[in-house]
Scaffold this motif. Structure first.
Motif, PDB file in Angstrom:
ATOM      1  N   LEU A  21       0.825  -1.203   0.000  1.00 30.30           N
ATOM      2  CA  LEU A  21       0.000   0.000   0.000  1.00 30.30           C
ATOM      3  C   LEU A  21       0.863   1.259   0.000  1.00 30.30           C
ATOM      4  N   ILE A  22       1.958   1.218   0.724  1.00 30.02           N
ATOM      5  CA  ILE A  22       2.871   2.367   0.755  1.00 30.02           C
ATOM      6  C   ILE A  22       3.464   2.598  -0.629  1.00 30.02           C
ATOM      7  N   ALA A  24       2.215   1.663  -3.530  1.00 25.51           N
ATOM      8  CA  ALA A  24       1.144   2.120  -4.422  1.00 25.51           C
ATOM      9  C   ALA A  24       0.884   3.611  -4.223  1.00 25.51           C
ATOM     10  N   GLU A  25       0.901   4.063  -2.985  1.00 23.58           N
ATOM     11  CA  GLU A  25       0.698   5.482  -2.701  1.00 23.58           C
ATOM     12  C   GLU A  25       1.862   6.320  -3.226  1.00 23.58           C
ATOM     13  N   LEU A  26       3.079   5.853  -3.040  1.00 26.35           N
ATOM     14  CA  LEU A  26       4.251   6.603  -3.499  1.00 26.35           C
ATOM     15  C   LEU A  26       4.297   6.722  -5.019  1.00 26.35           C
ATOM     16  N   SER A  28       1.735   6.616  -6.982  1.00 28.70           N
ATOM     17  CA  SER A  28       0.636   7.471  -7.423  1.00 28.70           C
ATOM     18  C   SER A  28       1.014   8.945  -7.299  1.00 28.70           C
ATOM     19  N   GLN A  29       1.838   9.277  -6.325  1.00 31.58           N
ATOM     20  CA  GLN A  29       2.311  10.645  -6.176  1.00 31.58           C
ATOM     21  C   GLN A  29       3.255  11.040  -7.304  1.00 31.58           C
ATOM     22  N   ARG A  33      -0.095   4.790 -11.918  1.00 27.83           N
ATOM     23  CA  ARG A  33      -1.200   4.112 -11.241  1.00 27.83           C
ATOM     24  C   ARG A  33      -0.877   2.630 -11.142  1.00 27.83           C
TER      25      ARG A  33
END
Length: 50
Positions: A21-22, A24-26, A28-29, A33
């Motif tokens: 999850l970390i 995926a978030e990084l 996306s920033q 995607r």
């Protein structure tokens, strides 16, 4: 040698571990995607091989 499922199933889906999850978030920033099915495409074979 017995490998517990908690060590291997974290690779299966993006929701399988907090580290996924970390990442995926990084990404996306950064404008990328990481979709559930894209991760599963690589995570499923990796989990089966492990």
């Amino acid at each position: 040698m017995v490998i517990t499922s908690s060590l291997t199933t974290g690779n299966l889906t993006v929701l399988g571990s907090f580290a996924n999850l970390i990442v995926a978030e990084l990404v996306s920033q950064q404008g990328y995607r990481l979709l559930f099915l894209e991760h599963l495409r690589f995570g499923l074979p990796l989990t089966v091989l492990t």
